[in-house]
Scaffold this active site. Structure first.
Site, short mmCIF file in Angstrom:
data_model
loop_
_atom_site.label_atom_id
_atom_site.label_comp_id
_atom_site.label_asym_id
_atom_site.label_seq_id
_atom_site.Cartn_x
_atom_site.Cartn_y
_atom_site.Cartn_z
CG HIS A 126 -2.06 -1.31 1.18
ND1 HIS A 126 -2.51 -1.82 2.34
CD2 HIS A 126 -2.60 -1.84 0.07
CE1 HIS A 126 -3.40 -2.56 1.80
NE2 HIS A 126 -3.44 -2.74 0.44
CB THR A 196 -2.59 -9.07 8.20
OG1 THR A 196 -3.59 -8.98 7.32
CG2 THR A 196 -2.01 -10.15 8.13
#
Ligand SMILES: [Zn+2]
Length: 261
Positions: A126, A196
């Site tokens: 990202h 995550t």
């Protein structure tokens, strides 16, 4: 009886190409609020528009002005990012790379803390908040390298428009990064998932791919996640406490001369 830490360490030592995948949970331990979920920045301030990238392309000057004025969630995020320091989880992952156990690290975090802790083989899927990127040629720059006197800034190499390296909603993952992630995943026989839920694509696809090819999944997270049912080992706890214990196990194991069965 073998503990989860021992099982994780043993699996990693027995694997040829361990790849890490980290998410917001690792940043949270460095006092960076997550975007989503309880206490998330977007939960409080509202999610950015889903077509953020298209808005940027339509009017990059205005987007840059908003960015520099730090409206909404951005002020708090940037202030947290600027003072954030790596935590023991970041250092443990850097040490696993140094030990030759971890071959690559894919992170969904933009905070630069894996690099700050010493990890070298890192794909920031990202982007990286401390960098800027040309949307035309893909060149990346440190923020200090680019003058912001005229907005939007332009690329010194190709004169394309420069944006933050952070990937916006609606923006494709930069192709160089995505290619690395796919290559590393295709080589991986063991993926270490830290902090995550592997919920957001394309990152969500990587552990599925490893599992599909018969590889192992190890999870370190305080909570059960969507990926838990597919994990070979789930370690419940803070990454900053659990990862250093895996490192300790890996460092002393050869000296103890234990078999790997
Ligand atoms: Zn360029």
């Amino acid at each position: 009886m073998e503990s989860d830490i021992e099982r994780a360490g043993r699996l990693m030592l027995a694997s040829k190409h361990v790849v890490g995948l980290t998410g917001a949970g690792v940043s949270v331990e460095s006092n960076i609020r997550p975007f989503r979920g309880p206490g998330g920045l977007w939960t409080e301030y509202g999610e950015p528009p889903m077509d953020g990238y298209q808005r940027f392309l339509a009017n990059p000057k205005e987007d840059w002005e908003q960015r520099l004025s730090r409206g909404g969630y951005r002020r708090e995020l940037y202030e947290a990012l600027e003072v954030a320091k790596p935590n023991p989880a970041h250092y443990a992952l850097a040490e696993l790379e140094e030990l030759g156990v971890l071959k690559y690290l894919i992170t969904q975090n933009v905070d630069n803390l894996h690099r700050a802790a010493g990890s070298k083989e890192v794909a920031e899927i990202h982007g990286n908040f401390s960098k800027l990127r040309c949307i035309q040629c893909g060149s990346r720059y440190e923020r200090e390298e680019i003058s912001l006197e005229a907005l939007p800034p332009h690329c010194p190499r190709c004169n394309g428009v420069i944006k933050s390296d952070g990937v916006m909603f609606g923006e494709p993952i930069p192709s160089d990064i995505l290619r690395i992630c796919e290559e590393e995943t295709s080589k991986s026989d063991c993926m270490l998932l830290v902090g995550t839920s592997a919920f957001v694509y394309p990152a969500a696809g990587f552990p599925q791919e490893v599992k599909r090819r018969g590889g192992a999944l190890i999870e370190v997270d305080p909570y059960e996640t969507g990926i838990t049912p597919f994990c070979d080992v789930s370690i419940r706890g803070k990454a900053g406490e659990m990862l250093p214990r895996i490192v300790d196990y890996i460092k002393v194991k050869p000296q103890r001369g234990e078999s790997s069965t």
